[in-house]
Design an enzyme around this catalytic site. Structure first.
Site, PDB file in Angstrom:
ATOM      1  N   ARG A   1      -0.487  -9.744  -9.405  1.00  0.00           N
ATOM      2  CA  ARG A   1      -1.386  -8.729  -9.937  1.00  0.00           C
ATOM      3  C   ARG A   1      -0.868  -8.289 -11.298  1.00  0.00           C
ATOM      4  O   ARG A   1       0.344  -8.102 -11.491  1.00  0.00           O
ATOM      5  CB  ARG A   1      -1.469  -7.516  -8.998  1.00  0.00           C
ATOM      6  CG  ARG A   1      -2.390  -7.735  -7.806  1.00  0.00           C
ATOM      7  CD  ARG A   1      -3.848  -7.910  -8.245  1.00  0.00           C
ATOM      8  NE  ARG A   1      -4.789  -8.229  -7.191  1.00  0.00           N
ATOM      9  CZ  ARG A   1      -5.171  -9.454  -6.844  1.00  0.00           C
ATOM     10  NH1 ARG A   1      -4.657 -10.517  -7.460  1.00  0.00           N
ATOM     11  NH2 ARG A   1      -6.082  -9.642  -5.926  1.00  0.00           N
TER      12      ARG A   1
ATOM     13  N   HIS B   1      -6.790 -15.982 -14.212  1.00  0.00           N
ATOM     14  CA  HIS B   1      -6.760 -15.629 -12.779  1.00  0.00           C
ATOM     15  C   HIS B   1      -7.252 -16.812 -11.927  1.00  0.00           C
ATOM     16  O   HIS B   1      -8.229 -16.700 -11.190  1.00  0.00           O
ATOM     17  CB  HIS B   1      -7.602 -14.377 -12.521  1.00  0.00           C
ATOM     18  CG  HIS B   1      -7.202 -13.656 -11.265  1.00  0.00           C
ATOM     19  ND1 HIS B   1      -7.194 -12.289 -11.164  1.00  0.00           N
ATOM     20  CD2 HIS B   1      -6.799 -14.100 -10.046  1.00  0.00           C
ATOM     21  CE1 HIS B   1      -6.812 -11.926  -9.946  1.00  0.00           C
ATOM     22  NE2 HIS B   1      -6.566 -13.024  -9.250  1.00  0.00           N
TER      23      HIS B   1
ATOM     24  N   GLU C   1      -8.622  -7.204 -16.774  1.00  0.00           N
ATOM     25  CA  GLU C   1      -9.206  -8.549 -16.675  1.00  0.00           C
ATOM     26  C   GLU C   1     -10.714  -8.490 -16.876  1.00  0.00           C
ATOM     27  O   GLU C   1     -11.357  -7.623 -16.282  1.00  0.00           O
ATOM     28  CB  GLU C   1      -8.889  -9.155 -15.299  1.00  0.00           C
ATOM     29  CG  GLU C   1      -7.410  -9.489 -15.179  1.00  0.00           C
ATOM     30  CD  GLU C   1      -7.045 -10.159 -13.854  1.00  0.00           C
ATOM     31  OE1 GLU C   1      -7.951 -10.476 -13.065  1.00  0.00           O
ATOM     32  OE2 GLU C   1      -5.849 -10.358 -13.617  1.00  0.00           O
TER      33      GLU C   1
END
Ligand code: NAD
Ligand code: MLT
Length: 526
Positions: free
Chosen positions: A231, A278, A260
């Site tokens: 994370r 990601h 993000e």
């Protein structure tokens, strides 16, 4: 029941949901947050990945919603506290994408060690820069893994295969368990001081947020390399930037970011930072796995009430669920009985006994008793997910216990409550054929069905009392369906459970209470 698939889902999960009778599945493709807010009121379940923000506002509008399924691990995009209060189950798919995330971590570490993205770019731009991209081997390098859970453990295994020396830091793992993984469990301080590569695999919690910060970076080896595929907020990005700039950190591989998608993130401009958008869980296998897993969990919950991998409710294995299934109705009815007799209640005690209720998680049954207790007295929706929170809000103490002492039944649940008028207890069992029976009220033994409208009457055991009850009810045109009697061994007092065909009016109850032999009575609608 309607299911909304918000962020796309592998077709195998969609097919699984569509094959379930009674489920209607909507896959609107690209759907905005605003459109979800407008439509969510029509759905019983929603499936999300990380894009959709399941906020308090969304949950408030979701008046029919029973569960949110996260096709993945992290639930940072879901307001779990608000969902719990609203009685909405939140489930994820722990481990279903762990291999993908661990392999991505290994790919990032190798790419970081050998400057692959930079070398690839340089070659495409027409250069042949062999010296510039001198790398480092992983062999015999020290890898520090922060978080030895599902992904951390796979990374450890793969890194050991690459002949790295693996250290781990995880306050919730025993050294013996780490040793079985081939990992030396160390303090965070030691891990920082000894590692050549550090990789993060914890959830984002108040303890782990910015675990890599200015202070901890200062404790790392000069030339350390950092990998984050967990994370974004585990790393203080500004501190990392400064340590990359001054050369203390030789390189970083980032799959996740504080924001993000990242907007003007200076880290992405540094030549010794490699990055991916990601992608940790982005393998065909992982996406199929999370989709099928969440689809079957949602179907099991909506259709059979089976709860697995819930963030806000204890899981129960399907075979355990099958064993205790008939006890759910008993638990709910006993809770409901208590609500009619004692209100308000200050303390609730639940005791389980009998072989059928041993060696199995009974937390769902406990929540069911609480649901039964609160449902008749609360305006808001009470279900297994929010029952314990609502009980806590009402300051009711709850104690649940299991006893292995024989109780004469294969399974028996006893609920005891303390209210203003003292203690009241009721116990029940499940008979072969799954019919439920009330077997005790306080110290009275009996065997009565637990359904419909019932009068509970405690009286002096004197001739004519039962006749009086029958005549009085008859006067108010209330028909008695059946009756169960029990009395104390000294024959002084008796308890009657009188099943009625309809609810007796208040005047009938008042008339009954006027009789000197009637000590106490309650009407209970189960
Ligand atoms: P997990 O729950 O199996 O493991 C997490 C581990 O972290 C546990 O062993 C826990 O004890 C440990 N931990 C908790 N607090 C800690 C602390 N203060 N210090 C050290 N260790 C601590 O989770 P997982 O499935 O291995 O996932 C790990 C992380 O990876 C999560 O943040 C998850 O959201 C993320 N993830 C990212 C991707 C991706 O696409 N990049 C994919 C899957 C998972
Ligand atoms: C996860 O938590 O499962 C990962 O971040 C991957 C994803 O968001 O799908």
């Amino acid at each position: 029941m309607k299911v909304l698939v918000c962020d796309g889902m592998h077709e195998s999960g969609v097919e699984l949901l569509q094959a379930v009778e009674g489920l209607e599945v909507d896959i609107p493709g690209e759907i905005t947050q605003e459109q979800i807010l407008e439509r969510i009121g029509d759905y019983d379940a929603m499936v999300v990945r990380s894009r959709t923000m399941v906020t308090e506002e969304l949950l408030k509008r979701a008046t029919r919603l029973k569960c949110v399924g996260r096709a993945g691990t992290g639930v940072d995009n879901i307001d779990v506290a608000a969902a719990s209060l609203g009685g909405i189950l939140v489930m994820n798919t722990p481990g279903a994408n762990a291999t993908a995330a661990a392999e991505h971590t290994m790919a990032m570490m190798l790419a970081l060690a050998r400057h692959l993205p930079q070398a690839n770019q340089s070659l495409r731009e027409g250069r042949w820069e062999k010296k510039k991209f001198m790398g480092t081997e992983l062999h015999q390098q020290v890898l520090g893994i922060i978080g030895l859970g599902r992904i951390g453990a796979i990374v450890a295994d793969r890194a050991l295969g690459m002949k790295m020396d693996v250290l781990g830091h995880d306050p919730f793992i025993l050294p013996e368990a780490a040793a079985i993984m081939g990992v030396e469990l160390v303090s965070l301080h030691d891990l920082l001081a000894r590692s050549d590569f550090i990789t993060l695999h914890t959830p984002s919690t108040s303890d782990t947020r910015r675990i890599i910060n200015r202070e901890t970076l200062q404790k790392t080896k000069w030339g350390v390399r950092i990998i984050n595929c967990a994370r974004g907020d585990l790393v203080d990005e500004e501190a990392l930037y400064d340590h990359l700039m001054n050369g203390h950190v030789a390189g970083a591989a980032l799959d996740v970011f504080a924001t993000e998608p990242p907007v003007d993130n200076p880290l992405l401009k540094l030549p010794h930072v490699i990055a991916s958008p990601h992608l940790g869980a982005s393998s065909h296998q992982a996406q199929a796995n999370v989709a099928r897993t969440i689809a079957s969990q949602i179907a099991d919950y909506l259709v059979y009430g089976i709860i697995r991998n819930a963030i806000n409710f204890p899981s129960i294995r399907p075979k355990d669920h099958e064993r205790i299934r008939p006890y759910f109705l008993l638990a709910e009815r006993l809770g409901c009985l208590l609500a009619h007799v004692l209100s308000p209640i200050e303390r609730l005690e639940i005791e389980y006994c009998g072989t059928e209720l041993q060696d199995v998680s009974l937390e769902p049954l406990t929540q069911t008793v609480v649901k039964g207790l609160l449902d008749p007295i609360m305006a808001e929706k009470v279900n297994l997910v929010n029952a314990h929170l609502l009980l806590k809000e009402r300051q009711v103490e709850l104690v649940a216990s299991t006893t292995s002492k024989s109780c004469g039944y294969t399974g028996k649940i006893t609920v005891r409550g303390k209210g203003k008028e003292g203690w009241f207890s009721a116990a029940g069992t499940v008979l072969p054929g799954e019919s439920i029976r009330l077997v005790n009220i306080n110290s009275y033994r009996l065997e009565a069905e637990l359904e419909g409208v019932n009068l509970l009457v405690q009286n002096l055991d004197k001739p004519g009392t039962i006749g009086f009850i029958g005549t009085t009810l008859g006067r108010y045109e209330v028909n008695i369906a059946n009756m169960h009697l029990s009395r104390t061994p000294d024959k002084e007092r008796a308890m009657a459970i009188i099943r009625l065909d309809e609810v007796a009016p208040a005047e009938a109850l008042e008339a009954l209470q006027e009789h000197p032999n009637i000590l106490w009575l309650r009407q209970v609608k189960l």
